[in-house]
Design a protein around this motif. Structure first.
Motif: not given
Length: 627
Positions: A175-190, A196-208
């Motif tokens: 069941m946790n692997r189901v959720g892990d797929i969601g997080l991994s796909l979110a990382m691909f989208a980022m 980038t996958l760094s917190f600062t890079g993602v958060f600074s680019a998100a408004p665009g």
């Protein structure tokens, strides 16, 4: 102090490695080494907190890059660690409460021949969870995320000789692997959208980014949070996780795994702030789950499963608060911290009861244990008062703050969310009062061979310290706006309006809590508790006994259709893919068989074939010339 950050993860990781690789040679001191590693990590956390207090408010974050981790093309990720106002809260909770659970386990697992392996897994759990909360990028967080999943699998199935434990471990893992797929796909989208996958890079680019992209990322991360934090619809694994030793339940529910989803949402607050749709989904999941878990908890006779349902509900409060945005982030963390104290106290108290009752977990076979287990009764009772929200205990400050923030969430949503949260508080008071009455009050319903006795000091002292936290942590964290001001650089400032005076909200909530406790007392405190659960019950009670059909829903909606799809794909593979390959091979074989008939081995036949061929070619040439 920045150079010490890596020790947070390295100390428990080293403890796990020594105990696992050292084998039986480490049996005599394995439990001591495991405890020392956890306590040392807590000491490092305290030192880092002291260093942060010595810095200006806008310069408290600590960063440490250990090495270049993924230098591949456009993707460059350093193995970096980050200690800021949010992560230090989790560090102290994980290592502090985790250390107490380690110490308690010395007594609880004293007779287990594999105690050394148990402590190795506990250390591994701490190391993975600490990495999850101190990583400065989503890939590092994901490594810790997966490590927590592995450690939970090992600990839930620690007594793997029991088929139920092995099955529960596999269920939690899948069941946790189901959720892990969601997080991994979110990382691909980022990475696809922000590079980038760094917190600062993602958060600074998100408004665009477009709203659709942000909503997709938010929903995918919510899927991951639902699995790790046992939220609807991925909550079913947490009930079966009670098959593990009780210290495992305390560690999962109070300090580690189920808090990971809340951390992910709050850490990603810049993304959720830009996506109202994703925030709404978070609010809905939290609200539904807090009621779901509370209702299920009312019908559980197994003391650990009743507390598991409580965890699902309390995490629902945190997710609801996180979905409220800047108005609720700090309150989500506040409730997470207070919950860490009283839920760990409740689980360790239940472990002391189970230990005293010859591993019996059915509350219908308890009763009148307050005299036999006075320390357990006192510590469990203080945690009980904290979780139902009696002032001035810890849960009063955190839960009432969430209810107040929910009521302030607009004229339409506010009454719905606040009313649901208030109803959940009343149901919480009902099922927790039921647990108290069935366990410590009433007549003795013990088995003939039961001789309950208080747990040894190595188990009771951690319970006492957690009880102290259950009493005082809420007031200390909100004193002078303490935690809210502390987290402001991470989650932002927000001055919410109060459509209903705060004192009135607290008063009404307290009345609801009293009513819930009174109803439980009327049913379970003034009447004998039958030795077996009644068979003729309401439809809602029957549904609650079956976890509101969570497993049945997953089976009908996901497992069976998934099985049919799998069968169809297998058939396509057998008839289509394999069939085409085998058919081509059969065709070649038949052609070969036919051609093989021409190979007779007689020279006259070959000469005749050559003559016929030459005659055919000559005839063709002559025909072309005449044409």
């Amino acid at each position: 102090m920045t150079h010490l950050t890596w020790l947070l993860v390295a100390l428990p990781a080293a403890g796990a490695a020594i105990l696992l690789l050292g084998g039986r040679r480490t049996d005599p001191f394995g439990h001591l080494l495991g405890c020392a590693a956890a306590v040392a990590a807590f000491g490092v956390g305290v030192a880092l907190l002291a260093d942060m207090f010595g810095r200006p408010g806008d310069d408290r974050a600590i960063h440490q890059n250990l090495f270049s981790w993924v230098p591949v093309g456009a993707l460059h990720i350093d193995f970096g660690l980050q200690i800021d106002q949010l992560s230090i809260c989790f560090v102290l909770l994980i290592s502090g409460v985790g250390s107490l659970i380690h110490i308690y386990s010395i007594g609880y697992m004293a007779e287990d021949p594999d105690r050394r392996r148990f402590f190795a897994y506990l250390n591994l759990f701490l190391a993975a969870m600490l990495l999850l909360v101190v990583a400065d990028n989503y890939l590092g967080l994901y490594v810790g995320w997966e490590g927590v999943g592995l450690a939970s699998y090992l600990l839930i199935g620690f007594w793997y000789q029991r088929p139920s434990a092995a099955t529960a471990a596999k269920k939690a893992f899948v069941m946790n692997r189901v959720g892990d797929i969601g997080l991994s796909l979110a990382m691909f989208a980022m990475f696809a959208n922000f590079g980038t996958l760094s917190f600062t890079g993602v958060f600074s680019a998100a408004p665009g980014a477009g709203r659709g992209v942000l909503t997709a990322i938010g929903l995918l991360m919510l899927l991951g949070a639902c699995a790790k934090s046992a939220q609807v619809p991925l909550q079913a694994w947490l009930f079966d996780a009670m098959e593990g030793p009780t210290p495992v339940s305390a560690l999962i529910h109070a300090a580690t795994m189920v808090t990971a989803g809340v951390y992910l949402i709050v850490r990603s607050n810049p993304l959720y702030n830009l996506s109202p749709d994703a925030q709404l989904a978070v609010v809905i999941v939290g609200t539904v789950t807090l009621l779901f878990g509370a209702i299920v908890g009312c019908a559980k006779d197994d003391i650990k499963r009743a507390l598991a349902a409580s965890t699902i509900s309390q995490i629902g409060y945190m997710v609801l608060a996180a979905g409220l945005g800047p108005a609720g982030y700090a309150f989500a963390i506040l409730h997470l911290l207070t919950h860490g104290f009283f839920k760990a106290g409740l689980f360790l108290g239940s472990g002391a009861v189970i230990h005293a009752m010859n591993d019996e977990q059915d509350m219908r076979r308890y009763g009148a244990l307050r005299a036999a287990l006075p320390v357990t009764f006192a510590t469990f009772g203080l945690a009980y008062l904290a979780i139902i929200g009696v002032p001035p205990f810890a849960g009063f400050f955190s839960k009432d703050a969430i209810i107040d923030a929910a009521l302030a969430d607009g004229p339409v949503r506010g009454p719905i969310l606040g009313g649901a949260a208030m109803l959940g508080a009343g149901i919480t008071a009902f099922y927790m009062t039921r647990v108290m009455l069935m366990t410590f009050f009433g007549e003795k319903r013990w088995e003939p061979d039961a001789h309950p006795h208080e747990a040894p000091a190595v188990m009771t002292w951690p319970m006492i310290l957690l009880a102290v936290g259950s009493v005082f942590s809420g007031g200390l964290l909100v004193l002078g706006g303490g935690l809210r001001n502390w987290l402001e650089p991470i989650v932002g400032a927000h001055e919410a309006g109060h459509p209903v005076p705060v004192w009135l909200t607290s008063l009404v909530t307290f009345i609801v809590v009293v009513v819930g406790a009174a109803v439980a007392y009327r049913i379970f405190g003034t009447r004998p508790v039958p030795a077996a659960a009644p068979e003729k019950v309401s439809a809602l009670t029957m549904a609650a006994r079956r976890d509101l059909y969570g497993d049945a829903f997953n089976e009908e909606v996901f497992m069976r259709p998934g099985g049919h799809v799998t069968d169809a794909l297998v058939e396509i593979d057998n008839r289509g893919v394999d069939g085409s390959v085998l058919g081509l091979a059969a065709l070649v074989s038949r052609i070969s068989d036919g051609l093989r008939g021409l190979q007779t081995g007689f020279a006259r036949n070959y000469a005749l074939s050559m003559f016929a061929g030459a005659a055919l070619v000559a005839a063709a040439i002559l025909a072309v010339q005449l044409w």
